[in-house]
Every structure is written in C-alpha cells, then in structure tokens.
Write an enzyme that holds these catalytic residues in place. Structure first.
Site, PDB file in Angstrom:
ATOM      1  N   ALA A 162      -5.646  18.452 -83.996  1.00 50.36           N
ATOM      2  CA  ALA A 162      -6.304  18.050 -84.782  1.00 50.36           C
ATOM      3  C   ALA A 162      -5.276  16.292 -84.312  1.00 50.36           C
ATOM      4  O   ALA A 162      -6.192  15.558 -85.335  1.00 50.36           O
ATOM      5  CB  ALA A 162      -5.623  18.512 -85.892  1.00 50.36           C
TER       6      ALA A 162
ATOM      7  N   GLY B 172      -7.784  14.426 -82.521  1.00 52.17           N
ATOM      8  CA  GLY B 172      -9.049  13.784 -83.581  1.00 52.17           C
ATOM      9  C   GLY B 172      -8.786  13.247 -84.599  1.00 52.17           C
ATOM     10  O   GLY B 172      -9.620  12.156 -85.219  1.00 52.17           O
ATOM     11  N   ASP B 173      -7.790  12.962 -84.965  1.00 48.09           N
ATOM     12  CA  ASP B 173      -6.728  12.022 -86.045  1.00 48.09           C
ATOM     13  C   ASP B 173      -7.241  10.350 -85.526  1.00 48.09           C
ATOM     14  O   ASP B 173      -7.686   9.504 -86.118  1.00 48.09           O
ATOM     15  CB  ASP B 173      -6.295  12.345 -86.349  1.00 48.09           C
ATOM     16  CG  ASP B 173      -5.059  10.928 -87.445  1.00 48.09           C
ATOM     17  OD1 ASP B 173      -5.315  11.029 -88.645  1.00 48.09           O
ATOM     18  OD2 ASP B 173      -3.727  10.469 -86.817  1.00 48.09           O
ATOM     19  N   ALA B 174      -6.577  10.402 -84.134  1.00 46.29           N
ATOM     20  CA  ALA B 174      -6.781   9.367 -83.256  1.00 46.29           C
ATOM     21  C   ALA B 174      -8.125   8.887 -83.095  1.00 46.29           C
ATOM     22  O   ALA B 174      -8.232   7.266 -83.175  1.00 46.29           O
ATOM     23  CB  ALA B 174      -5.986   9.351 -81.823  1.00 46.29           C
TER      24      ALA B 174
END
Length: 155
Positions: free
Chosen positions: A39, A42-44
C-alpha cells in the site's frame, strides 16, 4: 512509537540502504508480500500518476494543482473508486485487497475507518502489480480509478 524506537528503526533503515547500494536492484520478498508495504508503494505510484495527469493540463499554479491532486489521492476518493475496480480484479488482486483491508492500520482523522481500509486495499493492489512487473495492468487500474474520481469531483 517512542522516539528511541523511531531513532533505532531510522538508523537501521539507513544502514540497510547503504548496504543495498552495492546490490542495486534488489528488493526483499518480505516487503513485496507485506500488505502495508504494498500500500505504501501503491500510494506513491498513484500519487505520481495523478500528478502527471494534472500537470498535463498545462496549469502552472502549484496551489491549484495541489488542491486537485489532493482530491484524487485522498482516502475518501480512493474508497469510492474501489468498488468499481473490484469488479475488474482478478482472484489474486482480490486476495491482495482483502489482506490489506484487514491489516492493522492507524486511521487518520481525515477519513473513516472504512474509507481508510478501502483506500489501503486499493493502494496495495497497485503496489502488488508494480512488484509483479505488470505495468500495463497497473496503468489500466490507475486510469480507471482516475476516471471514477473525475466523475465524482465536487468543488
């Protein structure tokens, strides 16, 4: 987290990064399998994707760009996109999302527990696809999430 624990972990991370300098391109299997690490990545990835799309508008005012980007990458928007994306997920993507949704996270005040867990699930799937090298699939899901959010934007 206590300050001494923070210092220890920070120093350990820096030491590992220095060690990895000599082993370029390596990654640990643990990081790629940990839901919260997926996550985090994935956020980046989604933040970069959204920033590239917003910059492509040609608007050069950072304050305006930041406001728009924040609307796309907030937990609330990602949580609204997840149900649409889940209809497109493969079995393995559903499993990654399930594990991430059920993981222990500290929820910020800006989102409900449900929104934050859903956004963590969304981001984990993106991180998973990145580590699996499935860049086309990653781009496809990010584009779909972007479209869903764009349809629901209210300023």
């Amino acid at each position: 987290m206590k300050f001494k624990q923070y210092q220890f972990l920070r120093d350990r991370a820096v030491a590992i990064l220095k060690e990895q300098e000599t082993h370029e391109g390596t990654r640990t299997v643990e990081a790629a399998e940990d839901s919260l690490m997926l996550a985090y990545m994935g956020d980046a990835l989604y933040s970069l994707y959204v920033r590239e799309r917003v910059i492509a508008t040609g608007i050069a005012k950072v304050q305006v760009l930041h406001t728009i980007v924040t609307e796309f990458i907030c937990a609330k928007s990602q949580a609204k996109a997840l149900p649409v994306l889940e209809t497109l997920f493969t079995e393995e993507e559903h499993e990654v999302a399930r594990r991430a949704r059920n993981g222990h996270v500290n929820v910020p005040k800006s989102a409900t527990v449900q929104e934050y867990r859903a956004s963590t699930a969304f981001e984990a799937v993106l991180g998973y696809l990145y580590y699996e090298g499935r860049r086309d699939r990653l781009q496809s899901l990010m584009a779909k999430a972007f479209s869903v959010t764009l349809e629901n934007l209210h300023f």
